[in-house]
Scaffold this motif. Sequence first.
Motif, short mmCIF file in Angstrom:
data_model
loop_
_atom_site.label_atom_id
_atom_site.label_comp_id
_atom_site.label_asym_id
_atom_site.label_seq_id
_atom_site.Cartn_x
_atom_site.Cartn_y
_atom_site.Cartn_z
N LYS A 7 0.85 -1.18 0.00
CA LYS A 7 0.00 0.00 0.00
C LYS A 7 0.88 1.24 0.00
N ILE A 8 0.58 2.16 -0.90
CA ILE A 8 1.33 3.41 -0.99
C ILE A 8 0.62 4.44 -0.14
N GLY A 9 1.34 5.08 0.76
CA GLY A 9 0.77 6.13 1.60
C GLY A 9 0.68 7.44 0.83
N ASN A 10 -0.20 8.33 1.27
CA ASN A 10 -0.39 9.62 0.60
C ASN A 10 0.88 10.45 0.53
N ASN A 11 1.74 10.36 1.53
CA ASN A 11 2.96 11.17 1.56
C ASN A 11 4.19 10.45 1.01
N ASP A 12 4.00 9.21 0.54
CA ASP A 12 5.11 8.48 -0.07
C ASP A 12 5.39 9.02 -1.46
N PRO A 13 6.61 8.86 -1.96
CA PRO A 13 6.89 9.26 -3.35
C PRO A 13 6.01 8.44 -4.30
N CYS A 14 5.53 9.09 -5.34
CA CYS A 14 4.66 8.42 -6.30
C CYS A 14 5.44 7.33 -7.05
N SER A 15 4.77 6.22 -7.32
CA SER A 15 5.42 5.09 -7.98
C SER A 15 5.66 5.34 -9.46
N CYS A 16 5.12 6.44 -10.03
CA CYS A 16 5.33 6.71 -11.45
C CYS A 16 6.71 7.32 -11.72
N GLY A 17 7.41 7.72 -10.64
CA GLY A 17 8.76 8.25 -10.80
C GLY A 17 8.84 9.76 -10.99
N SER A 18 7.73 10.46 -10.78
CA SER A 18 7.72 11.91 -10.99
C SER A 18 8.49 12.68 -9.92
N GLY A 19 8.67 12.07 -8.75
CA GLY A 19 9.33 12.75 -7.64
C GLY A 19 8.33 13.47 -6.74
N LYS A 20 7.08 13.54 -7.14
CA LYS A 20 6.04 14.19 -6.33
C LYS A 20 5.49 13.19 -5.31
N LYS A 21 4.79 13.73 -4.30
CA LYS A 21 4.09 12.86 -3.36
C LYS A 21 2.91 12.21 -4.08
N PHE A 22 2.58 11.00 -3.65
CA PHE A 22 1.49 10.24 -4.27
C PHE A 22 0.19 11.03 -4.28
N LYS A 24 -0.33 14.16 -4.51
CA LYS A 24 -0.31 15.28 -5.46
C LYS A 24 -0.10 14.82 -6.90
N CYS A 25 0.04 13.51 -7.11
CA CYS A 25 0.37 13.03 -8.45
C CYS A 25 -0.69 12.06 -8.98
N CYS A 26 -0.57 10.79 -8.70
CA CYS A 26 -1.40 9.76 -9.36
C CYS A 26 -2.55 9.20 -8.52
N ARG A 27 -2.75 9.68 -7.30
CA ARG A 27 -3.78 9.09 -6.43
C ARG A 27 -5.17 9.14 -7.05
N ASP A 28 -5.54 10.25 -7.67
CA ASP A 28 -6.89 10.42 -8.18
C ASP A 28 -7.03 10.12 -9.68
N LYS A 29 -5.96 9.63 -10.31
CA LYS A 29 -6.03 9.34 -11.74
C LYS A 29 -6.74 8.02 -11.98
N LYS A 30 -7.53 7.99 -13.03
CA LYS A 30 -8.21 6.75 -13.42
C LYS A 30 -7.27 5.94 -14.28
N PRO A 31 -7.38 4.60 -14.24
CA PRO A 31 -6.54 3.79 -15.11
C PRO A 31 -6.89 4.05 -16.58
N ARG A 32 -5.89 3.98 -17.45
CA ARG A 32 -6.10 4.20 -18.87
C ARG A 32 -6.77 2.98 -19.49
N GLU A 33 -7.60 3.23 -20.48
CA GLU A 33 -8.25 2.16 -21.20
C GLU A 33 -7.80 2.19 -22.65
N ARG A 34 -7.80 1.03 -23.27
CA ARG A 34 -7.36 0.93 -24.66
C ARG A 34 -8.36 0.12 -25.47
N ILE A 35 -8.71 0.65 -26.62
CA ILE A 35 -9.60 -0.04 -27.55
C ILE A 35 -8.76 -0.51 -28.73
N VAL A 36 -8.90 -1.77 -29.10
CA VAL A 36 -8.17 -2.34 -30.24
C VAL A 36 -9.18 -3.08 -31.11
N MET A 37 -9.21 -2.73 -32.40
CA MET A 37 -10.05 -3.45 -33.35
C MET A 37 -9.15 -4.35 -34.19
#
Length: 76
Positions: A7-22, A24-37
């Motif tokens: 579990k990543i804590g709110n004040n831990d460095p974000c796992s995306c590598g941005s250097g920001k706190k989690f 302030k970075c990716c906590r509220d982002k939705k996962p990306r979706e991909r459509i392939v035909m």
Amino acid sequence: MSTDKIKIGNNDPCSCGSGKKFKKCCRDKKPRERIVMLESPEPLRGFRYDKDKMEFMGLTLDGRLIKLDITFTQTF
């Protein structure tokens, strides 16, 4: 073998590598979706994705694997 999730804590460095706190970075982002035909030269009963080769393979009605053409892809 342990199946515990880390579990990543709110004040831990974000796992995306941005250097920001989690929080302030990716906590509220939705996962990306991909459509392939995919296009197939014959009817299919399913398909598989080979991660090593990074390609889709179609499973024909008689059980053969055939290579498929990607006709459209979109990520959002």
